[in-house]
Design an enzyme around this catalytic site. Structure first.
Site, short mmCIF file in Angstrom:
data_model
loop_
_atom_site.label_atom_id
_atom_site.label_comp_id
_atom_site.label_asym_id
_atom_site.label_seq_id
_atom_site.Cartn_x
_atom_site.Cartn_y
_atom_site.Cartn_z
CG ASN A 157 -1.76 1.20 1.40
OD1 ASN A 157 -1.86 2.00 0.47
ND2 ASN A 157 -2.38 1.36 2.55
CE LYS A 214 -0.27 3.39 4.67
NZ LYS A 214 -0.28 3.52 6.10
CG HIS A 230 -5.95 1.93 5.07
ND1 HIS A 230 -5.55 2.92 5.92
CD2 HIS A 230 -4.93 1.05 4.99
CE1 HIS A 230 -4.32 2.66 6.33
NE2 HIS A 230 -3.92 1.52 5.77
CD GLU A 286 -3.10 5.68 6.70
OE1 GLU A 286 -3.01 5.66 5.46
OE2 GLU A 286 -2.18 5.26 7.45
CD GLU A 335 -3.66 -2.53 7.41
OE1 GLU A 335 -2.50 -2.68 7.05
OE2 GLU A 335 -4.32 -1.51 7.14
N GLY A 354 1.89 2.30 11.07
CA GLY A 354 2.80 3.45 10.96
C GLY A 354 3.65 3.66 12.20
CB SER A 356 4.45 -1.54 12.37
OG SER A 356 4.03 -0.20 12.54
#
Ligand code: PGA
Length: 256
Positions: free
Chosen positions: A13, A15, A98, A100, A168, A174, A216
């Site tokens: 991904n 991003k 996701h 985010e 996730e 992150g 991560s």
């Protein structure tokens, strides 16, 4: 008896990276070479939407995905991109839900609508689920269950083989690479996710559902998670922009 080899799915991904198409193409060609040498692994790259047409050109071993689609088929929604449009632009997969995107306002209902749009457009869907934090009372399990139930309830169950669930945990995305969940905890969550899918789709279909881990991931923890986490693969963020480390992850999965 010969061991049945599992075909892992390794998703990158990207991003909102990299800045230029030229850099995106460099990554693509490095990973195309690696994917060609790793027929046991399905490698999916998810670049920014504007790069999809170029990045999906002249690939033979890689698979390409979008990072999101809109919940509606078309219309006056400035700045949005539909599932059909990303499919036309060259995506075979799309990520949906996701954390985010959820943080930017996607509710479980919106995620369910997006899944419907993506399947309708003929995309394979990687649906992200994950808790914001782990409490001791098990509320996090209820959150995961709600996230799964929300899209399962409206989904055509015959399309279940088109979806992959990416677990996730939001608190692990992150962060520092020693924050990734332990293989034992990931294994437990895989079972829980399949059990939840079974509630609406039945055991046989649920057992065939692919589950990935993301949050991560680097080469070091990827080895342990792939070997002992009972996952079908990984969803990798930052390290999918690093040619050496992402290639090492693909290699490892290919030889496991
Ligand atoms: P990360 O991102 O690997 O950089 O934690 C994972 C993701 O957000 O999918």
């Amino acid at each position: 008896m010969a061991r049945t080899k599992r075909k892992f799915i390794i998703v990158g991904n990207w991003k909102m990276n990299p800045d230029t198409l030229e850099d995106a193409k460099k990554l693509r060609s490095a990973f195309e070479k690696k994917a060609k040498k790793s027929p046991n692994v399905t490698v999916v790259l998810c670049p920014p939407a504007s790069f999809l047409p170029e990045i999906s050109k002249s690939i033979t071993a890689l698979h390409i995905g979008a990072q999101d689609v809109d919940s509606r088929p078309r219309g006056a929604f400035t700045g949005s991109i539909s599932a059909r449009q990303v499919h036309e632009a060259g995506a075979e997969y799309t990520i949906i839900g996701h954390s985010e995107r959820r943080a930017a306002g996607d509710t479980n209902e919106v995620v369910a609508q997006k899944v419907g749009q993506a399947l309708e457009a003929g995309l394979r869907v990687i649906i992200c689920v994950g808790e914001k934090e782990r409490d001791t009372q098990g509320k996090y399990l209820r959150d995961i269950r709600e996230q799964i139930a929300a899209f399962m309830v409206s989904m055509d169950k015959s399309k279940l083989r088109w979806i992959t669930i990416a677990y996730e945990p939001v608190w692990a995305i992150g962060k520092s690479y020693n924050v990734a969940l332990s293989p034992a905890d990931i294994h437990e969550m895989c079972i829980y996710i399949k059990k939840t899918v079974a509630e609406t789709a039945g055991k046989d279909l649920a057992l065939k559902t692919h589950v990935l881990y993301g949050g991560s991931v680097d080469f070091e923890n990827a080895k342990k998670i792939l070997a002992d986490g009972a996952v079908d693969g990984l969803l990798v963020g930052r390290q999918s922009l690093d040619v050496e480390n992402f290639s090492n992850i693909i290699d490892y999965a290919s030889n496991l």
